[in-house]
Write a protein that holds these residues in place. Sequence first.
Motif, short mmCIF file in Angstrom:
data_model
loop_
_atom_site.label_atom_id
_atom_site.label_comp_id
_atom_site.label_asym_id
_atom_site.label_seq_id
_atom_site.Cartn_x
_atom_site.Cartn_y
_atom_site.Cartn_z
N LEU A 21 57.72 36.16 57.08
CA LEU A 21 58.69 37.20 56.73
C LEU A 21 59.14 37.07 55.28
N SER A 22 59.34 35.85 54.83
CA SER A 22 59.76 35.62 53.44
C SER A 22 58.68 36.07 52.46
N SER A 24 56.31 38.32 52.99
CA SER A 24 56.19 39.78 53.00
C SER A 24 57.35 40.43 52.24
N PHE A 25 58.57 39.89 52.36
CA PHE A 25 59.69 40.44 51.60
C PHE A 25 59.45 40.30 50.11
N ARG A 29 58.89 43.32 47.27
CA ARG A 29 59.81 43.43 46.13
C ARG A 29 59.06 43.36 44.80
N LEU A 59 69.45 49.41 49.28
CA LEU A 59 68.74 48.95 48.08
C LEU A 59 69.67 48.76 46.89
N GLN A 66 69.88 41.73 50.66
CA GLN A 66 68.77 42.50 51.22
C GLN A 66 67.86 41.59 52.03
N TYR A 67 67.64 40.37 51.55
CA TYR A 67 66.78 39.42 52.24
C TYR A 67 67.34 39.05 53.60
N ILE A 69 69.45 40.77 55.40
CA ILE A 69 69.38 41.96 56.26
C ILE A 69 67.96 42.12 56.80
N TYR A 70 66.98 41.85 55.94
CA TYR A 70 65.57 41.96 56.33
C TYR A 70 65.23 40.96 57.44
N LEU A 71 65.79 39.78 57.34
CA LEU A 71 65.52 38.77 58.38
C LEU A 71 66.19 39.17 59.67
#
Length: 71
Positions: A21-22, A24-25, A29, A59, A66-67, A69-71
Amino acid sequence: MNTTFLTRRAFSSVLSIFILLSISFILFRLLPGDPISLMFRDPRLTQDQLAYLREKFGLDKPLWEQYFIYL
């Protein structure tokens, strides 16, 4: 079954998912361009509308927020 084996296996799985996940984030970006401008290419959209969309999708927040929230 050995509980130590299961614990190690579960920890390794969670760690692998976290790393994927990290990565891909970070990769998303690093892509050039603004995601909102790329998704909504309508020339009739004003800067205020684009700013609203950035805020709606989160954004406008700092990258670390944002990171999480993405997790």
